[in-house]
Design a protein around this motif. Structure first.
Motif, PDB file in Angstrom:
ATOM      1  N   LYS A   2       0.561  55.668  16.746  1.00  0.00           N
ATOM      2  CA  LYS A   2       1.663  56.500  14.858  1.00  0.00           C
ATOM      3  C   LYS A   2       2.435  56.410  14.218  1.00  0.00           C
ATOM      4  CE  LYS A   2      -2.480  60.327  15.994  1.00  0.00           C
ATOM      5  NZ  LYS A   2      -3.435  60.599  15.196  1.00  0.00           N
ATOM      6  N   VAL A   3       3.227  55.527  14.834  1.00  0.00           N
ATOM      7  CA  VAL A   3       5.164  55.542  14.192  1.00  0.00           C
ATOM      8  C   VAL A   3       5.429  54.275  15.225  1.00  0.00           C
ATOM      9  CG1 VAL A   3       7.243  56.214  14.310  1.00  0.00           C
ATOM     10  CG2 VAL A   3       5.239  58.157  14.222  1.00  0.00           C
ATOM     11  N   GLN A   4       5.774  53.739  13.861  1.00  0.00           N
ATOM     12  CA  GLN A   4       6.452  52.035  14.166  1.00  0.00           C
ATOM     13  C   GLN A   4       7.879  52.093  13.786  1.00  0.00           C
ATOM     14  OE1 GLN A   4       4.089  48.663  13.053  1.00  0.00           O
ATOM     15  NE2 GLN A   4       2.162  49.709  12.539  1.00  0.00           N
ATOM     16  N   GLN A   5       8.719  51.629  14.871  1.00  0.00           N
ATOM     17  CA  GLN A   5       9.338  51.310  14.384  1.00  0.00           C
ATOM     18  C   GLN A   5      10.170  49.708  14.593  1.00  0.00           C
ATOM     19  OE1 GLN A   5      12.179  52.510  17.676  1.00  0.00           O
ATOM     20  NE2 GLN A   5      13.639  53.297  16.407  1.00  0.00           N
ATOM     21  N   ILE A   6      10.795  49.537  13.356  1.00  0.00           N
ATOM     22  CA  ILE A   6      11.718  48.436  13.090  1.00  0.00           C
ATOM     23  C   ILE A   6      13.233  48.553  13.125  1.00  0.00           C
ATOM     24  CG2 ILE A   6      12.187  46.237  11.509  1.00  0.00           C
ATOM     25  CD1 ILE A   6       9.844  47.814   9.115  1.00  0.00           C
ATOM     26  N   LYS A   7      14.301  48.538  14.693  1.00  0.00           N
ATOM     27  CA  LYS A   7      15.093  48.327  14.956  1.00  0.00           C
ATOM     28  C   LYS A   7      15.858  47.499  14.454  1.00  0.00           C
ATOM     29  CE  LYS A   7      13.576  50.599  19.551  1.00  0.00           C
ATOM     30  NZ  LYS A   7      13.944  51.152  20.539  1.00  0.00           N
ATOM     31  N   GLN A   8      16.785  48.055  13.700  1.00  0.00           N
ATOM     32  CA  GLN A   8      17.841  46.984  13.105  1.00  0.00           C
ATOM     33  C   GLN A   8      17.191  46.321  12.595  1.00  0.00           C
ATOM     34  OE1 GLN A   8      21.240  47.730  13.281  1.00  0.00           O
ATOM     35  NE2 GLN A   8      19.802  49.631  14.300  1.00  0.00           N
ATOM     36  N   LEU A  12      17.277  41.957  12.198  1.00  0.00           N
ATOM     37  CA  LEU A  12      15.697  41.162  12.944  1.00  0.00           C
ATOM     38  C   LEU A  12      15.268  39.484  12.904  1.00  0.00           C
ATOM     39  CD1 LEU A  12      12.897  42.477  14.049  1.00  0.00           C
ATOM     40  CD2 LEU A  12      12.213  42.626  11.710  1.00  0.00           C
ATOM     41  N   ASP A  13      15.560  38.906  13.719  1.00  0.00           N
ATOM     42  CA  ASP A  13      15.518  38.021  14.051  1.00  0.00           C
ATOM     43  C   ASP A  13      14.042  36.709  13.486  1.00  0.00           C
ATOM     44  OD1 ASP A  13      18.391  37.457  14.783  1.00  0.00           O
ATOM     45  OD2 ASP A  13      17.882  37.553  16.683  1.00  0.00           O
ATOM     46  N   VAL A  48       9.333  43.619   6.670  1.00  0.00           N
ATOM     47  CA  VAL A  48      10.423  43.222   6.059  1.00  0.00           C
ATOM     48  C   VAL A  48      10.699  41.370   5.421  1.00  0.00           C
ATOM     49  CG1 VAL A  48      13.374  42.277   7.360  1.00  0.00           C
ATOM     50  CG2 VAL A  48      11.966  44.372   7.910  1.00  0.00           C
ATOM     51  N   PHE A  49      11.482  41.627   4.260  1.00  0.00           N
ATOM     52  CA  PHE A  49      11.655  40.073   3.184  1.00  0.00           C
ATOM     53  C   PHE A  49      12.655  40.282   3.215  1.00  0.00           C
ATOM     54  CE2 PHE A  49      12.143  39.184  -0.936  1.00  0.00           C
ATOM     55  CZ  PHE A  49      11.504  37.727  -1.103  1.00  0.00           C
ATOM     56  N   THR A 106      22.345  36.219   0.057  1.00  0.00           N
ATOM     57  CA  THR A 106      21.031  36.218   0.394  1.00  0.00           C
ATOM     58  C   THR A 106      20.451  38.097   0.539  1.00  0.00           C
ATOM     59  OG1 THR A 106      21.040  34.241   2.052  1.00  0.00           O
ATOM     60  CG2 THR A 106      19.722  35.449   2.537  1.00  0.00           C
ATOM     61  N   ILE A 107      19.399  38.374  -0.290  1.00  0.00           N
ATOM     62  CA  ILE A 107      18.766  39.621  -0.425  1.00  0.00           C
ATOM     63  C   ILE A 107      18.328  39.978   1.638  1.00  0.00           C
ATOM     64  CG2 ILE A 107      19.179  40.011  -2.111  1.00  0.00           C
ATOM     65  CD1 ILE A 107      16.459  39.939  -2.930  1.00  0.00           C
ATOM     66  N   ARG A 108      17.950  41.067   2.097  1.00  0.00           N
ATOM     67  CA  ARG A 108      17.255  41.431   3.031  1.00  0.00           C
ATOM     68  C   ARG A 108      16.384  42.654   2.562  1.00  0.00           C
ATOM     69  NH1 ARG A 108      16.708  40.541   9.633  1.00  0.00           N
ATOM     70  NH2 ARG A 108      16.450  38.665   9.285  1.00  0.00           N
ATOM     71  N   LYS A 109      15.732  43.208   2.419  1.00  0.00           N
ATOM     72  CA  LYS A 109      14.389  44.130   2.097  1.00  0.00           C
ATOM     73  C   LYS A 109      13.486  44.555   2.855  1.00  0.00           C
ATOM     74  CE  LYS A 109      11.446  42.289  -1.090  1.00  0.00           C
ATOM     75  NZ  LYS A 109      11.229  42.649  -2.446  1.00  0.00           N
TER      76      LYS A 109
END
Length: 114
Positions: A2-8, A12-13, A48-49, A106-109
């Motif tokens: 039910k919950v996804q986590q994007i760590k750091q 993210l590589d 993540v973009f 360079t952006i990351r969002k």
């Protein structure tokens, strides 16, 4: 799950190459990202973009929320004033908002497109 986590997400590589975006006569920006699927809500695009410096048009037809975790630049909605953004800022786009991106650093969002 039910919950996804994007760590750091800022470090993210595992981003996929999504090609280039750019206007004629400008240095094209490289775009990459990683999409995450929310089970039961597959029509919502989230992930993540990342985008290198460059200038390009935005023509996403859906509403979008984005939170910048790195970088800086501007977005100029057609017919409106330029918005300056940097790491830590959040933007909310109405559906059918079109305009011009200028990425300076360079952006990351992290984004959600409805």
């Amino acid at each position: 799950m039910k919950v996804q986590q994007i760590k750091q997400a800022v470090r993210l590589d595992a981003l996929e190459d999504w090609g280039v975006a750019g206007l004629p006569g400008t240095e094209p920006a490289r775009v990459s990202g990683r999409q995450y699927v929310i089970p039961g809500s597959e029509a919502i695009d989230t992930g993540v973009f990342e985008c290198t410096p460059g200038t390009y048009r935005r023509s996403v037809k859906q509403a979008e929320v984005m939170h910048f975790i790195a970088g800086s630049g501007t977005f100029t909605p057609y017919g409106e004033e330029t918005i300056h953004f940097r790491s830590g800022d959040t933007l909310f786009f109405e559906a059918n908002t079109e305009g011009l991106w200028k990425v300076d650093e360079t952006i990351r969002k992290v984004y959600v497109i409805f």
